[in-house]
Design an enzyme around this catalytic site. Structure first.
Site, short mmCIF file in Angstrom:
data_model
loop_
_atom_site.label_atom_id
_atom_site.label_comp_id
_atom_site.label_asym_id
_atom_site.label_seq_id
_atom_site.Cartn_x
_atom_site.Cartn_y
_atom_site.Cartn_z
N CYS A 167 -4.71 2.38 -3.80
CA CYS A 167 -3.47 2.89 -3.19
C CYS A 167 -2.31 1.93 -3.40
CB CYS A 167 -3.63 3.19 -1.69
SG CYS A 167 -4.86 4.43 -1.34
N LYS A 182 -10.82 -0.71 10.27
CA LYS A 182 -11.01 -1.83 9.35
C LYS A 182 -11.44 -3.09 10.09
CE LYS A 182 -7.45 -0.17 6.16
NZ LYS A 182 -8.20 0.43 5.03
N ASP A 191 2.70 -4.67 8.15
CA ASP A 191 1.51 -3.83 8.03
C ASP A 191 0.30 -4.76 8.15
OD1 ASP A 191 -0.68 -2.40 7.24
OD2 ASP A 191 0.12 -1.83 5.28
N HIS A 202 0.87 -1.18 0.00
CA HIS A 202 0.00 0.00 0.00
C HIS A 202 0.91 1.23 0.00
CE1 HIS A 202 -2.91 2.89 1.65
NE2 HIS A 202 -3.88 2.03 1.39
N GLN A 261 -4.85 -5.15 6.94
CA GLN A 261 -5.83 -6.07 6.33
C GLN A 261 -5.80 -7.44 6.97
OE1 GLN A 261 -8.01 -4.98 4.31
NE2 GLN A 261 -7.10 -3.02 3.74
#
Lengths: 414, 154
Positions: free
Chosen positions: A372, A234, A208, A131, A211
């Site tokens: 993104c 999220k 990261d 991202h 997600q």
């Protein structure tokens, strides 16, 4: 003999969906089908009630007052921190820094770790699937320190080319940073293996997890990861808050990111000394209500069961993949063996905006564009994709509506 | 602000746009060396080449080719049809009128409204008016440049 594993309890969709009043809305005259949870999930009533209750009954500034209400607010805030600690199984609550989200977490590490440890010629290794928020903060610190970005390639399926990635690691590598789960394609990276290989060379790893946390149980100690970031919004929590996990040894060695109140222990005009962890990295009055909301989101997910959530997502993903592939001329981007949460596709030669807009006319919310991840889309040679992504409130009917919607769009666009 | 939960957008994907994008007018790649104007929106990846043929101050024909959404493609198609045979000065005025109408900066003249109407809902869709004006703005810029049509008119 393998021990019998307990069957995973299926999700009680009616009970879950009743927690999300927004799902009762109509869009363009049709019942809303929300398939954009990877951008931001919807919020259950329990999260909003927890935040309301905090503001209505327990609010004062934290870590300041001697009076009882301030202590109660502090307790609520620190209890939320311990909830995050438990959620990702961190060793200590000193290792949990509240941030505005995954993006701020990455910026914090890039800036603070980079200023302390990066020298000209040092290298930061990331992947083509990142991202923008896991690219740009590193570019900024690379520019300031003279470090360089190295990009590991992927294959057509959207999987990291492990051997190629490993070839990039050398004595100049000062950080490995990578998505746990790709936001654009849903690929799950083999992070255990990556961390082990990086650690063989004493290279720290940032994951990261934006997600990943909505779909997968995460255990930072089992992973042995150095830094882990995620956003509350999220994973059914409020916007504007998230968390950074960092191993204490690193956080201790890193300079503060922002300066201000809360993060100091003593200030004079000659010399300021900084507070202990985690407060060193939390300048200013924090988002207490957000933290309480994040804790409520964790309780919401744990109430359903992380294994149940994982299994439900797999059911949705498998069903969506199979049904979408039955649509003529539809191509799915990202066919990694391990996937979660999202399916990205294009239909014939049609621009993703057309498909997205025609789905919207039918009440179906999907994300269209580059998500993104422009370098990834450039690599595929496409302007973007249509991405349907899932939350625990989605059902198979949502997928049926999506597929019927895509077929209708195909007929209209010809 | 309380929005109407049953609010229905004006339909951007009406019959004209769908028809024009399915069978666009003068959608054809032209040979290398022919004057080409690039219409490109890096944000969404729409990319066309327009091939205007200007002779003695008159646009004889415009062909175009490339990739983009239905709205940008239909819009280029309408452009190619509407500006064919128009003197450059008139074409400029029509382009200006079309772009102003789509961007809701001016009420279109009856003449412009005839072909701009199907694209007017674009402004109700975030970012989509860019799709509707992409080819028009690119050709408009090219016509404004002194050595644009001048260099290529005979």
């Amino acid at each position: 003999m393998t021990p019998a594993t307990e069957p995973v309890r299926p999700v009680d969709l009616q009970a879950v969906r009743s927690q999300f009043p927004i799902l009762g809305r109509k869009m363009n005259g049709q019942p809303l089908v929300f398939l954009d949870s990877a951008a931001s999930s919807q919020k259950p009533v329990s999260v909003l009630e927890a935040m309301d209750q905090y503001y209505l009954t327990r609010h004062a500034n934290v870590h300041r007052g001697v009076y009882q209400l301030s202590q109660e607010a502090t307790e609520a805030f620190e209890q939320a921190r311990r909830a995050v600690q438990g959620f990702i199984n961190a060793a200590s609550d000193r290792e949990i820094i509240f941030t505005r989200g995954a993006t701020e977490g990455i910026n914090l590490v890039a800036s603070s770790f980079g200023r302390q440890f990066f020298k000209p010629g040092d290298e930061i290794v990331l992947s083509r699937l990142e991202h923008h928020s896991n690219i740009v903060p590193w570019q900024l610190i690379a520019e300031q320190t003279g470090a360089k970005i190295r990009v590991a390639p992927i294959n057509e399926a959207g999987e990291l080319l492990l051997d190629e990635w490993e070839k990039l690691l050398n004595e100049r590598t000062k950080m490995v940073t990578i998505a746990h789960v790709s936001n654009a394609l849903g690929s799950i990276f083999p992070v255990e293996e990556l961390i082990a290989k990086a650690h063989e060379r004493d290279i720290p790893v940032l994951l990261d997890g934006a997600q990943a946390v909505p779909h997968l149980p995460v255990d930072v100690q089992a992973l042995d990861v150095d830094f882990y970031v995620f956003s509350a919004h999220k994973m059914y929590g409020p916007t504007g808050i998230g968390a950074l996990y960092g191993k204490e040894k690193w956080l201790d060695a890193m300079p503060p990111y922002h300066g201000g109140g809360e993060m100091i222990s003593n200030v004079t005009f000659e010399k300021t000394t900084f507070n202990e962890l985690p407060f060193k990295f939390e300048a200013g009055t924090p988002d207490m209500a957000g933290a309480v909301g994040l804790e409520a989101a964790i309780l919401f997910m744990e109430g359903i069961g992380l294994d149940t959530i994982r299994q439900h997502d797999k059911t949705l993903l498998d069903y969506a993949t199979e049904k979408l592939l039955s649509v003529p001329d539809l191509k799915i981007f990202g066919n990694a063996r391990q996937k979660t949460g999202a399916v990205s596709f294009l239909m014939g030669n049609h621009h993703p905006y057309d498909v997205g807009a025609l789905l919207d006319q039918q009440g179906i919310a999907v994300r269209t564009g580059h998500h993104c991840t422009q370098p990834l889309m450039d690599w595929y040679g496409i302007p973007g994709t249509v991405r349907a992504s899932f939350g625990v409130y989605n059902n198979l009917e949502d997928i049926d509506r999506l597929v019927a919607g895509v077929e209708r769009a195909a007929r209209m666009l010809g | 602000m309380q929005e109407n939960p049953e609010k229905k957008q004006l339909d951007l994907y009406g019959e004209t746009i769908l028809r024009e994008s399915r069978s666009p007018y003068h959608f054809e790649k032209m040979p290398e060396g022919q004057t080409a104007v690039e219409a490109y929106n890096p944000y969404c990846g729409d990319k066309y080449r327009l091939f205007p043929e200007v002779e003695e101050g008159v646009i004889r024909a415009i062909h175009f080719h490339g990739y983009g959404c239905a709205v940008s493609k239909a819009s280029c198609s309408v452009l190619a049809r509407e500006l064919e045979g128009k003197p450059v000065e008139e074409a400029r005025a029509l382009i200006e009128g079309f772009v102003a109408a789509i961007r809701r900066e001016a009420i279109p003249s009856d003449r412009v409204a005839l072909f701009a109407a199907p694209f007017l809902p674009a402004a109700d869709y975030p970012g989509r008016e860019t799709c509707a004006v992409l080819g028009w703005e690119a050709l408009g810029r090219w016509l404004e440049v002194d050595d644009g049509p001048a260099r290529h008119s005979f």
